[in-house]
Design an enzyme around this catalytic site. Structure first.
Site, PDB file in Angstrom:
ATOM      1  N   THR A   1      -1.889  -0.266   4.662  1.00  0.00           N
ATOM      2  CA  THR A   1      -1.324  -1.235   5.596  1.00  0.00           C
ATOM      3  C   THR A   1      -0.516  -0.522   6.672  1.00  0.00           C
ATOM      4  O   THR A   1      -0.522  -0.900   7.846  1.00  0.00           O
ATOM      5  CB  THR A   1      -0.455  -2.249   4.841  1.00  0.00           C
ATOM      6  OG1 THR A   1      -1.274  -2.932   3.884  1.00  0.00           O
ATOM      7  CG2 THR A   1       0.157  -3.257   5.783  1.00  0.00           C
TER       8      THR A   1
ATOM      9  N   ASP B   1       6.421   3.898  -2.772  1.00  0.00           N
ATOM     10  CA  ASP B   1       5.026   4.297  -2.953  1.00  0.00           C
ATOM     11  C   ASP B   1       4.651   5.499  -2.096  1.00  0.00           C
ATOM     12  O   ASP B   1       3.819   6.321  -2.504  1.00  0.00           O
ATOM     13  CB  ASP B   1       4.071   3.120  -2.715  1.00  0.00           C
ATOM     14  CG  ASP B   1       4.296   2.389  -1.397  1.00  0.00           C
ATOM     15  OD1 ASP B   1       5.083   2.870  -0.552  1.00  0.00           O
ATOM     16  OD2 ASP B   1       3.686   1.318  -1.222  1.00  0.00           O
ATOM     17  N   THR B   2       5.283   5.659  -0.941  1.00  0.00           N
ATOM     18  CA  THR B   2       4.980   6.830  -0.122  1.00  0.00           C
ATOM     19  C   THR B   2       5.479   8.105  -0.775  1.00  0.00           C
ATOM     20  O   THR B   2       4.829   9.151  -0.691  1.00  0.00           O
ATOM     21  CB  THR B   2       5.577   6.683   1.284  1.00  0.00           C
ATOM     22  OG1 THR B   2       5.173   5.434   1.838  1.00  0.00           O
ATOM     23  CG2 THR B   2       5.110   7.808   2.203  1.00  0.00           C
TER      24      THR B   2
ATOM     25  N   SER C   1      -1.591  -6.331  -2.371  1.00  0.00           N
ATOM     26  CA  SER C   1      -2.040  -6.431  -3.762  1.00  0.00           C
ATOM     27  C   SER C   1      -1.225  -5.492  -4.624  1.00  0.00           C
ATOM     28  O   SER C   1      -0.622  -4.533  -4.137  1.00  0.00           O
ATOM     29  CB  SER C   1      -3.535  -6.100  -3.885  1.00  0.00           C
ATOM     30  OG  SER C   1      -3.770  -4.728  -3.623  1.00  0.00           O
ATOM     31  N   GLY C   2      -1.230  -5.789  -5.915  1.00  0.00           N
ATOM     32  CA  GLY C   2      -0.630  -4.907  -6.900  1.00  0.00           C
ATOM     33  C   GLY C   2      -1.704  -4.475  -7.884  1.00  0.00           C
ATOM     34  O   GLY C   2      -2.744  -5.118  -8.014  1.00  0.00           O
ATOM     35  N   ARG C   3      -1.445  -3.378  -8.577  1.00  0.00           N
ATOM     36  CA  ARG C   3      -2.405  -2.909  -9.570  1.00  0.00           C
ATOM     37  C   ARG C   3      -1.664  -2.188 -10.679  1.00  0.00           C
ATOM     38  O   ARG C   3      -0.578  -1.632 -10.447  1.00  0.00           O
ATOM     39  CB  ARG C   3      -3.438  -1.978  -8.922  1.00  0.00           C
ATOM     40  CG  ARG C   3      -2.846  -0.735  -8.299  1.00  0.00           C
ATOM     41  CD  ARG C   3      -3.674  -0.190  -7.165  1.00  0.00           C
ATOM     42  NE  ARG C   3      -3.790  -1.097  -6.059  1.00  0.00           N
ATOM     43  CZ  ARG C   3      -2.885  -1.209  -5.080  1.00  0.00           C
ATOM     44  NH1 ARG C   3      -1.787  -0.471  -5.100  1.00  0.00           N
ATOM     45  NH2 ARG C   3      -3.061  -2.068  -4.116  1.00  0.00           N
TER      46      ARG C   3
ATOM     47  N   ALA D   1       1.555  -4.094  -0.211  1.00  0.00           N
ATOM     48  CA  ALA D   1       1.944  -5.269   0.563  1.00  0.00           C
ATOM     49  C   ALA D   1       0.956  -6.418   0.423  1.00  0.00           C
ATOM     50  O   ALA D   1       1.313  -7.572   0.656  1.00  0.00           O
ATOM     51  CB  ALA D   1       2.090  -4.890   2.033  1.00  0.00           C
TER      52      ALA D   1
ATOM     53  N   ASN E   1       6.587   6.153  11.049  1.00  0.00           N
ATOM     54  CA  ASN E   1       5.865   4.948  10.634  1.00  0.00           C
ATOM     55  C   ASN E   1       4.955   4.486  11.764  1.00  0.00           C
ATOM     56  O   ASN E   1       5.411   4.299  12.894  1.00  0.00           O
ATOM     57  CB  ASN E   1       6.859   3.817  10.318  1.00  0.00           C
ATOM     58  CG  ASN E   1       7.304   3.837   8.877  1.00  0.00           C
ATOM     59  OD1 ASN E   1       7.304   4.868   8.238  1.00  0.00           O
ATOM     60  ND2 ASN E   1       7.687   2.692   8.378  1.00  0.00           N
TER      61      ASN E   1
END
Length: 478
Positions: free
Chosen positions: A255, A233-234, A13-15, A11, A292
């Site tokens: 996050t 991603d989870t 950053s990306g990599r 949420a 969550n």
């Protein structure tokens, strides 16, 4: 060893990570990291998805030769395409206000209990179903011919092929977790056209080859396949939990905190709905039965408001602050929107008659105590609701770097905590690609490889469990 590029979008950053997998070897290095900065336009909060795509291309260029590419990212949000396959505007951010009050309209047609029995998904105001209901009647949705969730959108731009990955689709509130297929009855009652969605894909399925233009821009030599991974991603992070056996709980921290169990079948009880547990799909048909929790978003927003002080010093000061002096409900939607987080935490404490934290150290301690308390409640509730006892809690993701949070979670849960790996989503992404190409075996093999090759830290519970029960009762009485 073979090399796999894991595109992992968060949420903030990306990599692009490169995983190298061989016999009893698993190494992960960062090729490129780039910011993910939402933009507030006159019409609302939007993702800058073109910047994200540029970051992906830069990352693939930095990664060098790879045998495959996989993409994972956050859930629920989507891009709309027209009949020519062109993007219709920037995707709406899940923290946008357009879904306020929409759930009640949905429940007038499909009552909340029926919706949960059909889809098993917890209530969250930003679920894709509510976003689509909010978008009904807009010119953009009327013009749309295809809806792609964010990882699927980027995969489409890389390959020219469209698909909908199942673990992420299960967060739309339009999937039946018992069948792993669309809930046609729910969609029909709400007037949602499932033809908008591309065909379902599952982790391990081929997703196409990098287009010639992508190869040219990244300097890669083709053919380079894109492999479907757990694109939520989870789902990728849970696949990288280095657990032995089935008696474990997990907390994917960042996050958000996603706390729960890996199950063989969904739990669709009314008690589960009342406790706001969700049934999302995972690798190999498993169910991620979880809650969550607002997560380190609370601290991230405070740090931003304080002008980005040095985090290590802030956490050391927080460790010396009085424990459990004040706690807030870390799952409360009042903390969902950005802005004024220190003031909102103080207001929540004041409203519940607790001492108001005033310094950054006191507020940070309040946040971390509150998160550990929320982890305790989620792990205990999950065991009770699923009749699935656990012996250990695995913490994976960015929160593993926060030693204080890990220690507090062990104390609160009264269970050992094993922290690591930090880059769990990227590692799960890599391992699904490696498995699709025959380098590793089943989930148990993947987890044994992780346990042998990744640094892990174990925290034993300590202190007085009664203090946590008292803090829990304090919140329950509000």
């Amino acid at each position: 060893m073979r090399a796999y590029a894991a595109v992992d979008l968060g949420a903030s950053s990306g990599r692009v990570m490169v995983g190298r997998v061989g016999p009893d070897r698993l190494e992960l290095t960062e090729a490129h990291r780039f910011p993910n900065r939402p933009v507030r336009l006159p019409e609302g909060l939007r993702w800058d998805v073109l910047s994200l795509y540029a970051g992906v291309l830069d990352g693939l260029r930095a990664a060098g030769p790879v045998d495959s590419v996989g993409i994972d990212g956050w859930a629920v949000d989507y891009g709309l395409l027209d009949a020519d396959g062109a993007l219709l505007g920037n995707p709406v951010h899940y923290r946008d206000t357009r879904t306020e009050g929409v759930a009640e309209k949905v429940w007038n047609t499909v009552p909340a209990a029926e919706l949960y029995a059909a889809t098993g998904l917890q209530y969250a105001p930003f679920n894709t179903l509510y976003q689509l209901t909010a978008a009904a009647g807009t010119a953009q949705l009327a013009q749309a011919r295809r809806l792609l969730l964010i990882p699927d959108l980027l995969s489409y731009w890389l390959t020219g092929e469209q698909g909908t990955e199942l673990t992420n689709a299960s967060t739309t509130q339009l999937i039946d977790p018992r069948t792993g297929d669309w809930s046609h009855a729910v969609a029909a009652r709400l007037g949602i056209d499932l033809e908008l969605f591309a065909p379902l894909r599952r982790p391990g399925d081929p997703a196409g080859l990098l287009r010639p233009q992508v190869l040219e821009e990244t300097g890669l030599t083709g053919p380079v396949p894109v492999t479907t991974v757990g694109s939520h991603d989870t789902a990728s992070a849970v696949a990288a939990v280095p657990a032995a056996g089935e008696r474990f709980a997990y907390i994917c921290t960042g996050t958000w905190s996603l706390a729960g169990l890996e199950l063989a079948a969904p739990v669709l009880t009314e008690a589960g709905r009342a406790a706001n547990f969700t049934n999302e799909l995972g690798l190999d048909g498993t169910v991620r039965y979880l809650r969550n929790i607002m997560g380190l978003w609370l601290l991230q927003e405070c740090v931003r408001a304080w002008g980005h002080p040095e985090l290590g010093a802030l956490l050391r000061d927080a460790a010396r602050a009085p424990a459990l002096r004040s706690v807030v409900d870390a799952g409360d939607a009042v903390f969902l929107a950005p802005g004024r987080m220190p003031e909102r935490i103080a207001e929540a404490c004041r409203a519940t008659g607790q001492p108001v934290p005033r310094t950054p150290a006191e507020i940070t301690r309040c946040i971390l105590d509150s998160l550990a308390l929320a982890h305790r409640r989620a792990v205990a509730d999950a065991q009770r609701l699923a009749d699935h006892p656990v012996d250990v809690v695995h913490i994976v993701g960015g929160g593993t770097r926060n030693e204080l949070l890990c220690r507090l979670t062990a104390d609160a849960c009264g269970l050992p905590v094993v922290a690591g790996p930090t880059e769990a989503a990227a590692l799960g992404n890599v391992l699904v690609q490696a498995r699709a190409h025959g380098l590793v075996g089943d989930r148990a093999d993947m987890r044994r490889l992780l346990a042998r090759t990744q640094p892990l830290t174990r925290y034993e519970p300590r202190g007085d469990a009664e203090r946590w029960r008292e803090a829990e009762a304090r919140l329950a009485a509000r």
